[in-house]
Design a protein around this motif. Sequence first.
Motif, mmCIF file in Angstrom:
data_model
loop_
_atom_site.group_PDB
_atom_site.id
_atom_site.type_symbol
_atom_site.label_atom_id
_atom_site.label_comp_id
_atom_site.label_asym_id
_atom_site.label_seq_id
_atom_site.Cartn_x
_atom_site.Cartn_y
_atom_site.Cartn_z
ATOM 1 N N ILE A 1 0.835 -1.201 0.000
ATOM 2 C CA ILE A 1 0.000 0.000 0.000
ATOM 3 C C ILE A 1 0.872 1.254 0.000
ATOM 4 O O ILE A 1 0.619 2.216 -0.747
ATOM 5 N N ILE A 2 1.912 1.261 0.847
ATOM 6 C CA ILE A 2 2.797 2.432 0.915
ATOM 7 C C ILE A 2 3.497 2.653 -0.420
ATOM 8 O O ILE A 2 3.619 3.786 -0.912
ATOM 9 N N SER A 3 3.961 1.580 -1.044
ATOM 10 C CA SER A 3 4.656 1.704 -2.329
ATOM 11 C C SER A 3 3.726 2.249 -3.407
ATOM 12 O O SER A 3 4.093 3.146 -4.173
ATOM 13 N N PHE A 4 2.505 1.727 -3.478
ATOM 14 C CA PHE A 4 1.544 2.220 -4.460
ATOM 15 C C PHE A 4 1.199 3.687 -4.219
ATOM 16 O O PHE A 4 1.073 4.477 -5.161
ATOM 17 N N GLY B 1 1.757 9.315 -5.897
ATOM 18 C CA GLY B 1 2.144 10.694 -5.596
ATOM 19 C C GLY B 1 3.239 11.206 -6.522
ATOM 20 O O GLY B 1 3.199 12.357 -6.976
ATOM 21 N N MET B 2 4.237 10.370 -6.814
ATOM 22 C CA MET B 2 5.320 10.781 -7.710
ATOM 23 C C MET B 2 4.810 11.012 -9.129
ATOM 24 O O MET B 2 5.229 11.958 -9.819
ATOM 25 N N VAL B 3 3.890 10.157 -9.590
ATOM 26 C CA VAL B 3 3.328 10.333 -10.937
ATOM 27 C C VAL B 3 2.548 11.634 -11.029
ATOM 28 O O VAL B 3 2.658 12.386 -12.019
ATOM 29 N N VAL B 4 1.758 11.933 -10.014
ATOM 30 C CA VAL B 4 0.984 13.180 -10.015
ATOM 31 C C VAL B 4 1.911 14.391 -10.037
ATOM 32 O O VAL B 4 1.700 15.348 -10.807
ATOM 33 N N SER C 1 4.274 18.938 -12.831
ATOM 34 C CA SER C 1 5.424 19.805 -13.107
ATOM 35 C C SER C 1 5.711 19.917 -14.602
ATOM 36 O O SER C 1 6.071 20.997 -15.096
ATOM 37 N N ASN C 2 5.541 18.841 -15.347
ATOM 38 C CA ASN C 2 5.872 18.866 -16.776
ATOM 39 C C ASN C 2 4.768 19.508 -17.614
ATOM 40 O O ASN C 2 5.053 20.361 -18.467
#
Length: 247
Positions: free
Chosen positions: A97-100, A105-108, A113-114
């Motif tokens: 769950i933490i990894s997902f 969060g990183m994808v968002v 940013s891009n």
Amino acid sequence: MSERSESATEKILSSIMDTIADNLPKQKSGQFDPGSVSDKVKNKLFGRQKSLHGVLGGGKPADVLLWRNKKISSSVLALATAIWVFFEWLDYHFLTIISFALVLGMVVQFVWSNFSNMLSGSPSQVPRVELPDELFVNIAVAIGAQVNKFLIFLQDVSCERNLKHFVIAIAGLWAAAVIGSWCNFLTVIYIGFVSAHTLPVLYEKYEDQVDDFLYSLLGLLRDQYQKLDQGVLSKIPKGNLKAKKNE
């Protein structure tokens, strides 16, 4: 959607309350000695004089436990249920769950940013998540305080030479061990969480009936203990420690 879930929660709680109210005794039991509890201090359980809201500490935590704000209380209970379903029924693991969540969060943040740079022509400030250090300190202090209270309680029971309290404590720990063999630790926590969010509000609504029922039950338990004391415990020989020391 939220209104439907809220109404469904209210209907479930209402049905539970009505069922308990129908099964509770309507009259007080005459087996319990009123003098032993000082006339029950106006029929309050365990002689409490504060309101149930005050006993629970007051403030927002008590409001949540007593369903003062039904939306917040139902949301908290639904969140706890979702977490339990993820880990218990869907067989997810905490690390998964933490990894997902971190990947999401990183994808968002990456897309934000891009694409914001491409659309506006200037880099935008992506919001950052940072947990305060005081949060972890307060959690550690609160957990440590409760653990110390529990250890002090067990040691006081062991050293006060009260057989009744000692047997009750041993029975409670044995019951916890049996429950732990039936289900895992997460399920035990979830059951306690659900009980904390349902039993206080049920007790607040049907306080008089529950008090009468519990006083009757306490009276029956006290009678059984007196029979056990007269038939078994009183016959156990008690050595004279002072005489042995003098010898």
